[in-house]
Write a protein that holds these residues in place. Sequence first.
Motif, PDB file in Angstrom:
ATOM      1  N   VAL A   1       0.840  -1.201   0.000  1.00  0.00           N
ATOM      2  CA  VAL A   1       0.000   0.000   0.000  1.00  0.00           C
ATOM      3  C   VAL A   1       0.881   1.261   0.000  1.00  0.00           C
ATOM      4  N   ILE A   2       0.652   2.136  -0.989  1.00  0.00           N
ATOM      5  CA  ILE A   2       1.350   3.416  -1.108  1.00  0.00           C
ATOM      6  C   ILE A   2       0.310   4.537  -1.084  1.00  0.00           C
ATOM      7  N   HIS A   3       0.597   5.607  -0.339  1.00  0.00           N
ATOM      8  CA  HIS A   3      -0.270   6.775  -0.307  1.00  0.00           C
ATOM      9  C   HIS A   3       0.310   7.841  -1.215  1.00  0.00           C
ATOM     10  N   HIS A   4      -0.450   8.258  -2.237  1.00  0.00           N
ATOM     11  CA  HIS A   4      -0.043   9.328  -3.143  1.00  0.00           C
ATOM     12  C   HIS A   4      -0.757  10.592  -2.694  1.00  0.00           C
ATOM     13  N   GLY A   5      -0.012  11.495  -2.014  1.00  0.00           N
ATOM     14  CA  GLY A   5      -0.639  12.599  -1.319  1.00  0.00           C
ATOM     15  C   GLY A   5      -0.898  13.851  -2.137  1.00  0.00           C
ATOM     16  N   GLY A   6      -0.218  14.014  -3.255  1.00  0.00           N
ATOM     17  CA  GLY A   6      -0.447  15.231  -4.030  1.00  0.00           C
ATOM     18  C   GLY A   6       0.566  15.395  -5.145  1.00  0.00           C
ATOM     19  N   ARG A   7       0.231  16.276  -6.073  1.00  0.00           N
ATOM     20  CA  ARG A   7       1.099  16.503  -7.221  1.00  0.00           C
ATOM     21  C   ARG A   7       2.285  17.385  -6.844  1.00  0.00           C
ATOM     22  N   GLY A   8       3.330  17.242  -7.607  1.00  0.00           N
ATOM     23  CA  GLY A   8       4.518  18.061  -7.468  1.00  0.00           C
ATOM     24  C   GLY A   8       5.349  17.894  -8.726  1.00  0.00           C
ATOM     25  N   ALA A   9       6.439  18.606  -8.814  1.00  0.00           N
ATOM     26  CA  ALA A   9       7.247  18.597 -10.030  1.00  0.00           C
ATOM     27  C   ALA A   9       7.702  17.191 -10.397  1.00  0.00           C
ATOM     28  N   VAL A  10       7.625  16.882 -11.701  1.00  0.00           N
ATOM     29  CA  VAL A  10       8.109  15.626 -12.265  1.00  0.00           C
ATOM     30  C   VAL A  10       8.907  15.999 -13.513  1.00  0.00           C
ATOM     31  N   VAL A  11      10.225  15.795 -13.453  1.00  0.00           N
ATOM     32  CA  VAL A  11      11.116  16.280 -14.509  1.00  0.00           C
ATOM     33  C   VAL A  11      12.090  15.178 -14.891  1.00  0.00           C
ATOM     34  N   ILE A  12      12.379  15.046 -16.188  1.00  0.00           N
ATOM     35  CA  ILE A  12      13.368  14.074 -16.650  1.00  0.00           C
ATOM     36  C   ILE A  12      14.273  14.732 -17.670  1.00  0.00           C
ATOM     37  N   GLY A  13      15.539  14.312 -17.709  1.00  0.00           N
ATOM     38  CA  GLY A  13      16.473  14.893 -18.663  1.00  0.00           C
ATOM     39  C   GLY A  13      17.787  14.135 -18.691  1.00  0.00           C
ATOM     40  N   GLU A  14      18.458  14.181 -19.815  1.00  0.00           N
ATOM     41  CA  GLU A  14      19.763  13.551 -19.967  1.00  0.00           C
ATOM     42  C   GLU A  14      20.827  14.383 -19.261  1.00  0.00           C
ATOM     43  N   LEU A  15      21.866  13.721 -18.782  1.00  0.00           N
ATOM     44  CA  LEU A  15      22.913  14.426 -18.044  1.00  0.00           C
ATOM     45  C   LEU A  15      23.652  15.435 -18.903  1.00  0.00           C
ATOM     46  N   ASP A  16      23.779  15.132 -20.209  1.00  0.00           N
ATOM     47  CA  ASP A  16      24.467  16.061 -21.103  1.00  0.00           C
ATOM     48  C   ASP A  16      23.523  17.043 -21.780  1.00  0.00           C
ATOM     49  N   GLY A  17      22.236  16.984 -21.435  1.00  0.00           N
ATOM     50  CA  GLY A  17      21.259  17.919 -21.972  1.00  0.00           C
ATOM     51  C   GLY A  17      20.732  17.584 -23.352  1.00  0.00           C
ATOM     52  N   ILE A  18      21.194  16.473 -23.948  1.00  0.00           N
ATOM     53  CA  ILE A  18      20.771  16.087 -25.297  1.00  0.00           C
ATOM     54  C   ILE A  18      19.628  15.091 -25.202  1.00  0.00           C
ATOM     55  N   THR A  19      18.449  15.453 -25.691  1.00  0.00           N
ATOM     56  CA  THR A  19      17.293  14.566 -25.629  1.00  0.00           C
ATOM     57  C   THR A  19      17.482  13.386 -26.585  1.00  0.00           C
ATOM     58  N   ARG A  20      17.182  12.190 -26.094  1.00  0.00           N
ATOM     59  CA  ARG A  20      17.316  10.966 -26.877  1.00  0.00           C
ATOM     60  C   ARG A  20      15.974  10.251 -26.926  1.00  0.00           C
ATOM     61  N   PRO A  21      15.811   9.262 -27.832  1.00  0.00           N
ATOM     62  CA  PRO A  21      14.537   8.537 -27.895  1.00  0.00           C
ATOM     63  C   PRO A  21      14.111   7.954 -26.553  1.00  0.00           C
TER      64      PRO A  21
END
Length: 359
Positions: free
Chosen positions: A154-174
């Motif tokens: 059982v996990i409680h999801h209490g609310g929305r917040g920032a969700v961000v993803i990115g490559e370490l070198d800043g170059i977006t890949r597939p």
Amino acid sequence: MSVATQLEEESYPEQPQALAPLVIWGAGAIGGAIGASFIEAGQPVIFVDNVAEHVTAINLHGLRITGPMGDKTVHAQAFLPEQLEGLHCGVLLAVKSHHTAAAIHQIAPLLAPEGYVVSMQNGLNERVIADVIGAERTVGAFLNFGADFLEPGVIHHGGRGAVVIGELDGITRPRTEALYRLLQHFDPAAVLTPNIWGFLWAKMIYGALLFATALTDDSIADVLAMPRFRPVLTQLAREIGAVAHAQNILLEGFDGFDPSAFLPNATPEHTQQSFDDMVAHNRRSAKSHSGIWRDLAVRKRQTEIDAQIAPAIDIGIGFNLPMPLTTRLVQLIHRVERGELPQTFETLARLELHETGTP
């Protein structure tokens, strides 16, 4: 082509290739909530967790997500780390920061040649992961939503917040584009960024404030709203902000938190406004206390401070930046972990006495 062959091809069209499962390594608050969303979106998931009771509960009854975001139960296979076999392309690492080094050494032999690991954690764990599997196989992520492990399964999801993803070198890949699309099922406001380090260092500043609030038993919002403690919290945040500034990192704001308010040149008005915005954001969340507070007050276990905040001290020293308040915060959290200090305003007030030398 014969009629029979033509009919056979029309009757049995080519089936789409099955999606390879993503491995969620750490099925607690973060991994469980995100993994459940991926499953709902049609992405197969394998959960890995080191809590045997949690693994058993998921396998027997599924993983249940509760809270204001809605109740649901999803089903997927779950394994203990030593039980997982085969080669896997995508692993989302969601263990506590201080377990990162051990986990990545377990994961490395299970990665396919094209495999990668995403750090769905707090701190600068991308550096630890990259040291083992290489920076090119490491993906960064930044998360600030509210969730808690309640009990096995059982996990409680209490609310929305920032969700961000990115490559370490800043170059977006597939791979990052595909992960971004999946994260949009979890939160439509998810962000794909070329500046993941800007978010991670901003969270370091915010994280130091959260660790400070966990020295008391009061909520995040209540502590941040108190005029008495704002000067010392400001000084604490500015210590880490100065380290980010020394590295020429462009800090990114999130969820009412403006990290530029804690840079060396910020005005007092700018800083006070950032505090007010953080208070307003946290008052809206069903998660009133941090996971740090929960580790100390409820689960009675070690926090992530050594892996999440303490690294900023060594980096700061490398730039000849003194970090007395950050150092004292680490010492005070350790004393609470050992049961030597209670979670009270008196303990938080000890942060104000950094010049005395004794926490």
